[in-house]
Motif scaffolding. Structure first.
Motif, PDB file in Angstrom:
ATOM      1  N   GLY A  98      -3.572  12.527  28.314  1.00  0.00           N
ATOM      2  CA  GLY A  98      -2.879  11.313  28.753  1.00  0.00           C
ATOM      3  C   GLY A  98      -2.247  10.552  27.597  1.00  0.00           C
ATOM      4  N   SER A  99      -1.907   9.278  27.875  1.00  0.00           N
ATOM      5  CA  SER A  99      -1.243   8.453  26.868  1.00  0.00           C
ATOM      6  C   SER A  99      -2.236   7.582  26.111  1.00  0.00           C
ATOM      7  CB  SER A  99      -0.219   7.534  27.537  1.00  0.00           C
ATOM      8  OG  SER A  99       0.522   8.217  28.510  1.00  0.00           O
ATOM      9  N   ILE A 100      -3.336   7.209  26.786  1.00  0.00           N
ATOM     10  CA  ILE A 100      -4.298   6.289  26.180  1.00  0.00           C
ATOM     11  C   ILE A 100      -5.597   6.393  26.983  1.00  0.00           C
ATOM     12  CG2 ILE A 100      -3.591   4.274  27.619  1.00  0.00           C
ATOM     13  CD1 ILE A 100      -4.280   3.974  23.870  1.00  0.00           C
ATOM     14  N   SER A 101      -6.715   6.144  26.320  1.00  0.00           N
ATOM     15  CA  SER A 101      -7.999   6.127  27.037  1.00  0.00           C
ATOM     16  C   SER A 101      -8.461   4.671  27.146  1.00  0.00           C
ATOM     17  CB  SER A 101      -9.013   6.966  26.258  1.00  0.00           C
ATOM     18  OG  SER A 101     -10.285   6.820  26.842  1.00  0.00           O
ATOM     19  N   THR A 102      -9.033   4.300  28.282  1.00  0.00           N
ATOM     20  CA  THR A 102      -9.428   2.896  28.490  1.00  0.00           C
ATOM     21  C   THR A 102     -10.850   2.757  29.042  1.00  0.00           C
ATOM     22  OG1 THR A 102      -8.621   2.858  30.786  1.00  0.00           O
ATOM     23  CG2 THR A 102      -7.052   2.195  29.078  1.00  0.00           C
ATOM     24  N   ARG A 103     -11.445   1.614  28.717  1.00  0.00           N
ATOM     25  CA  ARG A 103     -12.666   1.122  29.351  1.00  0.00           C
ATOM     26  C   ARG A 103     -12.424  -0.369  29.543  1.00  0.00           C
ATOM     27  NH1 ARG A 103     -13.149   5.795  29.722  1.00  0.00           N
ATOM     28  NH2 ARG A 103     -14.903   7.132  29.222  1.00  0.00           N
ATOM     29  N   THR A 104     -12.534  -0.862  30.791  1.00  0.00           N
ATOM     30  CA  THR A 104     -12.108  -2.229  31.074  1.00  0.00           C
ATOM     31  C   THR A 104     -13.268  -3.097  31.539  1.00  0.00           C
ATOM     32  OG1 THR A 104      -9.980  -1.319  31.759  1.00  0.00           O
ATOM     33  CG2 THR A 104     -10.408  -3.598  32.349  1.00  0.00           C
ATOM     34  N   PHE A 105     -13.522  -4.159  30.789  1.00  0.00           N
ATOM     35  CA  PHE A 105     -14.492  -5.172  31.208  1.00  0.00           C
ATOM     36  C   PHE A 105     -13.813  -6.107  32.210  1.00  0.00           C
ATOM     37  CE2 PHE A 105     -16.644  -3.673  27.458  1.00  0.00           C
ATOM     38  CZ  PHE A 105     -17.986  -3.941  27.673  1.00  0.00           C
ATOM     39  N   ILE A 106     -14.397  -6.245  33.449  1.00  0.00           N
ATOM     40  CA  ILE A 106     -13.681  -6.964  34.523  1.00  0.00           C
ATOM     41  C   ILE A 106     -14.331  -8.274  34.995  1.00  0.00           C
ATOM     42  CG2 ILE A 106     -12.560  -4.884  35.412  1.00  0.00           C
ATOM     43  CD1 ILE A 106     -14.718  -4.852  37.664  1.00  0.00           C
ATOM     44  N   PRO A 107     -14.851  -9.177  34.257  1.00  0.00           N
ATOM     45  CA  PRO A 107     -14.944  -9.121  32.811  1.00  0.00           C
ATOM     46  C   PRO A 107     -16.356  -8.820  32.310  1.00  0.00           C
ATOM     47  CG  PRO A 107     -15.013 -11.385  33.520  1.00  0.00           C
ATOM     48  CD  PRO A 107     -14.971 -10.555  34.774  1.00  0.00           C
ATOM     49  N   GLU A 108     -17.382  -8.810  33.210  1.00  0.00           N
ATOM     50  CA  GLU A 108     -18.723  -8.527  32.697  1.00  0.00           C
ATOM     51  C   GLU A 108     -19.114  -7.081  32.963  1.00  0.00           C
ATOM     52  OE1 GLU A 108     -20.567 -11.795  34.558  1.00  0.00           O
ATOM     53  OE2 GLU A 108     -19.650 -13.117  33.065  1.00  0.00           O
ATOM     54  N   ARG A 109     -18.910  -6.643  34.203  1.00  0.00           N
ATOM     55  CA  ARG A 109     -19.136  -5.235  34.495  1.00  0.00           C
ATOM     56  C   ARG A 109     -17.957  -4.442  33.934  1.00  0.00           C
ATOM     57  NH1 ARG A 109     -22.951  -4.270  38.526  1.00  0.00           N
ATOM     58  NH2 ARG A 109     -22.964  -2.245  37.475  1.00  0.00           N
ATOM     59  N   VAL A 110     -18.196  -3.139  33.726  1.00  0.00           N
ATOM     60  CA  VAL A 110     -17.098  -2.273  33.244  1.00  0.00           C
ATOM     61  C   VAL A 110     -16.577  -1.472  34.442  1.00  0.00           C
ATOM     62  CG1 VAL A 110     -16.501  -0.352  31.717  1.00  0.00           C
ATOM     63  CG2 VAL A 110     -17.986  -2.190  30.898  1.00  0.00           C
ATOM     64  N   HIS A 111     -15.271  -1.489  34.605  1.00  0.00           N
ATOM     65  CA  HIS A 111     -14.622  -0.817  35.744  1.00  0.00           C
ATOM     66  C   HIS A 111     -14.965   0.673  35.735  1.00  0.00           C
ATOM     67  CE1 HIS A 111     -11.686  -0.156  38.849  1.00  0.00           C
ATOM     68  NE2 HIS A 111     -11.140  -1.341  38.721  1.00  0.00           N
ATOM     69  N   GLY A 148      -0.328  -3.155  33.045  1.00  0.00           N
ATOM     70  CA  GLY A 148      -0.271  -3.896  31.781  1.00  0.00           C
ATOM     71  C   GLY A 148      -0.496  -2.981  30.588  1.00  0.00           C
ATOM     72  N   VAL A 149      -1.462  -2.082  30.704  1.00  0.00           N
ATOM     73  CA  VAL A 149      -1.720  -1.124  29.612  1.00  0.00           C
ATOM     74  C   VAL A 149      -0.473  -0.250  29.404  1.00  0.00           C
ATOM     75  CG1 VAL A 149      -3.102   0.880  28.917  1.00  0.00           C
ATOM     76  CG2 VAL A 149      -4.219  -1.110  29.943  1.00  0.00           C
ATOM     77  N   ALA A 150       0.132   0.182  30.524  1.00  0.00           N
ATOM     78  CA  ALA A 150       1.328   1.024  30.408  1.00  0.00           C
ATOM     79  C   ALA A 150       2.458   0.276  29.699  1.00  0.00           C
ATOM     80  CB  ALA A 150       1.779   1.473  31.804  1.00  0.00           C
ATOM     81  N   ALA A 151       2.617  -0.999  30.037  1.00  0.00           N
ATOM     82  CA  ALA A 151       3.655  -1.805  29.380  1.00  0.00           C
ATOM     83  C   ALA A 151       3.402  -1.868  27.879  1.00  0.00           C
ATOM     84  CB  ALA A 151       3.691  -3.206  29.982  1.00  0.00           C
ATOM     85  N   ALA A 152       2.129  -1.999  27.498  1.00  0.00           N
ATOM     86  CA  ALA A 152       1.790  -2.051  26.069  1.00  0.00           C
ATOM     87  C   ALA A 152       2.015  -0.696  25.403  1.00  0.00           C
ATOM     88  CB  ALA A 152       0.342  -2.510  25.903  1.00  0.00           C
ATOM     89  N   VAL A 192       3.465   6.698  32.200  1.00  0.00           N
ATOM     90  CA  VAL A 192       2.336   6.542  31.279  1.00  0.00           C
ATOM     91  C   VAL A 192       1.054   6.929  32.009  1.00  0.00           C
ATOM     92  CG1 VAL A 192       1.048   4.895  29.869  1.00  0.00           C
ATOM     93  CG2 VAL A 192       3.535   4.689  30.064  1.00  0.00           C
ATOM     94  N   ARG A 193       0.298   7.817  31.391  1.00  0.00           N
ATOM     95  CA  ARG A 193      -0.960   8.259  31.997  1.00  0.00           C
ATOM     96  C   ARG A 193      -2.110   7.510  31.327  1.00  0.00           C
ATOM     97  NH1 ARG A 193      -2.375  14.595  33.081  1.00  0.00           N
ATOM     98  NH2 ARG A 193      -0.743  14.447  34.645  1.00  0.00           N
ATOM     99  N   TYR A 250      -7.580   9.509  35.605  1.00  0.00           N
ATOM    100  CA  TYR A 250      -6.433   8.755  35.053  1.00  0.00           C
ATOM    101  C   TYR A 250      -5.592   8.171  36.177  1.00  0.00           C
ATOM    102  CZ  TYR A 250      -3.740  12.968  36.154  1.00  0.00           C
ATOM    103  OH  TYR A 250      -3.161  14.018  36.808  1.00  0.00           O
ATOM    104  N   ALA A 251      -4.841   7.114  35.812  1.00  0.00           N
ATOM    105  CA  ALA A 251      -3.840   6.527  36.712  1.00  0.00           C
ATOM    106  C   ALA A 251      -2.484   6.779  36.070  1.00  0.00           C
ATOM    107  CB  ALA A 251      -4.084   5.033  36.861  1.00  0.00           C
ATOM    108  N   GLU A 252      -1.504   7.128  36.900  1.00  0.00           N
ATOM    109  CA  GLU A 252      -0.173   7.397  36.350  1.00  0.00           C
ATOM    110  C   GLU A 252       0.747   6.229  36.728  1.00  0.00           C
ATOM    111  OE1 GLU A 252       1.019  11.773  35.328  1.00  0.00           O
ATOM    112  OE2 GLU A 252       1.286  11.316  37.452  1.00  0.00           O
ATOM    113  N   ILE A 253       1.249   5.542  35.732  1.00  0.00           N
ATOM    114  CA  ILE A 253       2.070   4.347  35.975  1.00  0.00           C
ATOM    115  C   ILE A 253       3.510   4.656  35.562  1.00  0.00           C
ATOM    116  CG2 ILE A 253       2.412   1.906  35.392  1.00  0.00           C
ATOM    117  CD1 ILE A 253      -0.246   2.376  36.803  1.00  0.00           C
ATOM    118  N   GLY A 254       4.431   4.439  36.500  1.00  0.00           N
ATOM    119  CA  GLY A 254       5.857   4.563  36.183  1.00  0.00           C
ATOM    120  C   GLY A 254       6.371   3.212  35.716  1.00  0.00           C
ATOM    121  N   LEU A 255       7.216   3.221  34.706  1.00  0.00           N
ATOM    122  CA  LEU A 255       7.809   1.965  34.249  1.00  0.00           C
ATOM    123  C   LEU A 255       9.309   2.042  34.453  1.00  0.00           C
ATOM    124  CD1 LEU A 255       5.929   1.290  30.886  1.00  0.00           C
ATOM    125  CD2 LEU A 255       5.584   0.131  33.083  1.00  0.00           C
ATOM    126  N   VAL A 256       9.863   0.985  35.022  1.00  0.00           N
ATOM    127  CA  VAL A 256      11.311   0.919  35.207  1.00  0.00           C
ATOM    128  C   VAL A 256      11.840   0.002  34.112  1.00  0.00           C
ATOM    129  CG1 VAL A 256      13.161   0.325  36.825  1.00  0.00           C
ATOM    130  CG2 VAL A 256      10.942   1.161  37.700  1.00  0.00           C
TER     131      VAL A 256
END
Ligand code: NQM
Length: 344
Positions: free
Chosen positions: A250-263, A273-277, A297-298, A305-311
């Motif tokens: 993919g493009s990036i690996s993530t772990r997201t605090f949402i905000p106390e538990r991790v998704h 937002g990650v894809a935009a970055a 962006v994967r 993974y989630a695949e996000i298209g950016l226009v």
């Protein structure tokens, strides 16, 4: 309904009390909160399965539907409208069709949704062969077993920059941080700067007290920098996204605090937002993200993974993001709220 990788109760606004305090008190009893197991209600004992969507017809010319998202806390008597939810958005569109708010077309119905929490808009394409919503289909999304009909979400950027502080990278709580908002405000930091790999399972990250203190500090600093409520305990945003190099192509690996538990996966709008970055040079992801095609962006996460298209516009600015989700109607009917606790 299940919406994407989340699950919650979806209501017509007219079926709930109009007064927000009365409504929230009722929703706590509907979901069974506060209680770690939510044993006496519909909630699933995790923030991702303790969600409520409130739906009404829109009176605005650009929209069909108004969607208010409410996060019902699991362990506290607390309901907040501080964020929207892109995953539950995937459930709201078929719900609006099935409840007669939106007239179905054949074979696809495009539902224009106003996200009441943010004031932004999204268009959601629902599979409606012969004018009937169908949940069955061949699309798999990571974090959900099996397959279902694709629900395509187009998230409008509403013309503004996705970087609300005016900087693509800044130092917050001693970390290189990118604040980004494609519908859900996030602060993105490198896992390595926090002393973790970024590939750990969610439970291991939640149990790391040194880490969670630093996550809280950067969340507080980012809330201030983004002009959000800096009483972070009264809000579920910003989310804190730990990034590291991709491990599965993919493009990036993530772990997201949402905000106390991790998704267990990643929020749909957080992923946007990650894809935009990823697609923007100079962010905290520089040197970590692998960018081959910035229009697709994967985003790797704990379940896949989630695949996000950016226009992108001619000026290179991000105009919109697209994501494919699925949803399912699990039950319809009456819910019997638990009695008020002080009534025994
Ligand atoms: O970011 C969880 C979810 C979400 C939010 C959360 C979401 C999004 O996955 O669009 O969907 O971040 O609390 O349901």
């Amino acid at each position: 309904m299940r919406g994407g990788t989340s699950k919650g109760a979806v209501f017509l606004a007219a079926d709930l009390p109009a007064d927000p305090a009365e409504r929230d008190e009722l929703l706590l009893r509907v979901m069974g909160s506060p209680d770690l197991r939510q044993i006496d209600g519909l909630g699933g004992a995790h923030p991702l399965t303790s969600k409520v969507a409130v739906v009404a017809a829109s009176t605005e010319p650009d929209y069909d539907v108004e969607y208010l998202f409410l996060q019902v806390a699991v362990d506290r008597p607390w309901v907040t409208d501080s964020q929207t939810c892109g995953n539950m958005l995937a459930a709201v569109a078929p719900f609006a069709i099935e409840s007669g708010i939106v007239l179905a077309a054949d074979p696809v119905t495009r539902v224009r949704v106003r996200l009441v929490n943010t004031g932004k808009g999204a268009t959601v394409a629902v599979s409606t062969p012969k004018g009937q919503v169908t949940y069955d289909g061949a699309t798999a999304i990571a974090g959900v077993p099996g397959t279902a009909a694709a629900i395509k979400i187009d998230i409008e950027s509403n013309g503004g920059s996705p970087f609300p502080t005016g900087q693509v990278c800044q130092v917050l709580a001693d970390l290189d941080a990118t604040c980004v908002d494609m519908g859900v405000p996030c602060v993105i930091v490198r896992a390595a700067q926090l002393g973790v790999r970024g590939s750990e399972p969610p439970a291991a990250l939640e149990a790391n007290k040194v880490l969670t203190e630093r996550v809280r500090a950067v969340r507080f600093a980012a809330a201030r920098a983004m002009g959000l409520d800096d009483e972070v305990d009264k809000s579920t945003v910003p989310k804190v996204v730990l990034v590291s190099a991709p491990r599965h192509g993919g493009s990036i690996s993530t772990r997201t605090f949402i905000p106390e538990r991790v998704h267990q996966a990643i929020g749909a709008l957080a992923a946007a937002g990650v894809a935009a970055a990823v697609a923007t040079p100079g962010t905290s992801l520089d040197g970590v993200a692998v960018v081959s095609d910035s229009s697709l962006v994967r985003v790797e996460h704990p379940s896949g993974y989630a695949e996000i298209g950016l226009v992108l516009g001619a000026d290179g600015q991000i105009r919109a993001a697209t994501d494919v989700r699925t949803a399912r109607l699990i039950a319809t009917g009456f819910v019997y709220p638990a009695p008020r606790r002080n009534e025994g």
